[in-house]
Design a protein around this motif. Structure first.
Motif, short mmCIF file in Angstrom:
data_model
loop_
_atom_site.label_atom_id
_atom_site.label_comp_id
_atom_site.label_asym_id
_atom_site.label_seq_id
_atom_site.Cartn_x
_atom_site.Cartn_y
_atom_site.Cartn_z
N PHE A 14 0.83 -1.21 0.00
CA PHE A 14 0.00 0.00 0.00
C PHE A 14 0.86 1.26 0.00
N LEU A 15 1.95 1.25 0.73
CA LEU A 15 2.86 2.41 0.73
C LEU A 15 3.44 2.64 -0.66
N ALA A 16 3.83 1.58 -1.34
CA ALA A 16 4.39 1.71 -2.69
C ALA A 16 3.34 2.28 -3.65
N ILE A 17 2.12 1.75 -3.58
CA ILE A 17 1.05 2.24 -4.44
C ILE A 17 0.75 3.71 -4.14
N PHE A 18 0.67 4.06 -2.87
CA PHE A 18 0.42 5.44 -2.46
C PHE A 18 1.50 6.36 -3.01
N TYR A 19 2.76 5.94 -2.93
CA TYR A 19 3.88 6.76 -3.41
C TYR A 19 3.76 6.99 -4.91
N PHE A 20 3.57 5.93 -5.69
CA PHE A 20 3.58 6.06 -7.14
C PHE A 20 2.31 6.70 -7.70
N LEU A 21 1.20 6.63 -6.99
CA LEU A 21 -0.03 7.21 -7.51
C LEU A 21 -0.30 8.62 -6.99
N ILE A 22 0.26 9.00 -5.85
CA ILE A 22 -0.07 10.29 -5.26
C ILE A 22 1.16 11.17 -5.05
N ILE A 23 2.14 10.70 -4.33
CA ILE A 23 3.27 11.55 -3.95
C ILE A 23 4.14 11.91 -5.15
N ARG A 24 4.53 10.94 -5.95
CA ARG A 24 5.44 11.20 -7.07
C ARG A 24 4.84 12.15 -8.11
N PRO A 25 3.58 11.97 -8.54
CA PRO A 25 3.01 12.93 -9.50
C PRO A 25 2.92 14.35 -8.93
N GLN A 26 2.64 14.47 -7.63
CA GLN A 26 2.57 15.79 -7.00
C GLN A 26 3.93 16.46 -7.03
N GLN A 27 4.99 15.71 -6.76
CA GLN A 27 6.34 16.26 -6.80
C GLN A 27 6.70 16.73 -8.20
N LYS A 28 6.27 15.99 -9.22
CA LYS A 28 6.54 16.39 -10.61
C LYS A 28 5.81 17.69 -10.95
N ARG A 29 4.55 17.81 -10.51
CA ARG A 29 3.79 19.05 -10.76
C ARG A 29 4.44 20.24 -10.08
N GLU A 30 4.88 20.06 -8.83
CA GLU A 30 5.53 21.15 -8.10
C GLU A 30 6.83 21.57 -8.78
N LYS A 31 7.60 20.62 -9.27
CA LYS A 31 8.86 20.93 -9.95
C LYS A 31 8.59 21.70 -11.25
N LYS A 32 7.56 21.29 -12.01
CA LYS A 32 7.20 21.96 -13.25
C LYS A 32 6.75 23.40 -12.97
N THR A 33 5.94 23.59 -11.94
CA THR A 33 5.46 24.93 -11.58
C THR A 33 6.61 25.81 -11.13
N LYS A 34 7.53 25.26 -10.33
CA LYS A 34 8.68 26.03 -9.86
C LYS A 34 9.55 26.46 -11.04
N ASN A 35 9.79 25.55 -11.98
CA ASN A 35 10.59 25.90 -13.16
C ASN A 35 9.91 26.98 -13.99
N MET A 36 8.57 26.89 -14.13
CA MET A 36 7.83 27.89 -14.88
C MET A 36 7.97 29.26 -14.23
N ARG A 37 7.84 29.31 -12.91
CA ARG A 37 7.92 30.60 -12.21
C ARG A 37 9.34 31.16 -12.23
N ASN A 38 10.35 30.30 -12.20
CA ASN A 38 11.74 30.77 -12.24
C ASN A 38 12.15 31.24 -13.63
N SER A 39 11.44 30.82 -14.66
CA SER A 39 11.80 31.21 -16.02
C SER A 39 10.98 32.38 -16.54
N LEU A 40 10.22 33.04 -15.67
CA LEU A 40 9.43 34.21 -16.10
C LEU A 40 10.36 35.32 -16.56
N LYS A 41 9.92 36.05 -17.58
CA LYS A 41 10.70 37.18 -18.07
C LYS A 41 9.77 38.33 -18.45
#
Length: 91
Positions: A14-41
């Motif tokens: 259950f921990l593995a499923i929770f990680y791959f279905l919830i935590i990992r995608p959230q971390q990817k979204r946060e990284k994408k948003t952070k990169n978008m905000r850091n590349s504003l011009k």
């Protein structure tokens, strides 16, 4: 010995499923948003998380000045308040 570890298989699964279905995608979204905000011009067209459309006039640290509307009203917002950058295809 295997009987002791048999009770751990289901919770670990259950921990593995929770990680791959919830935590990992959230971390990817946060990284994408952070990169978008850091590349504003200056000149980028943005939409704030509140739905305000504007164009960036000035960037200073974590503060942006955007211009909105036909009367060219200027707003000062925090960088974290940018929800999306509109490129030529999206505008």
């Amino acid at each position: 010995m295997p009987a002791n570890f048999g009770g751990l298989i289901i919770p670990l699964g259950f921990l593995a499923i929770f990680y791959f279905l919830i935590i990992r995608p959230q971390q990817k979204r946060e990284k994408k948003t952070k990169n978008m905000r850091n590349s504003l011009k200056v000149g980028d067209k943005v939409v704030t998380i509140g739905g305000i459309h504007g164009s960036i006039l000035k960037i200073k640290d974590d503060i942006l000045t955007i211009e909105i509307g036909a009367d060219k009203t200027k707003l000062t917002i925090a960088k974290w308040a940018v929800g999306n950058v509109l490129n030529d295809e999206n505008s």
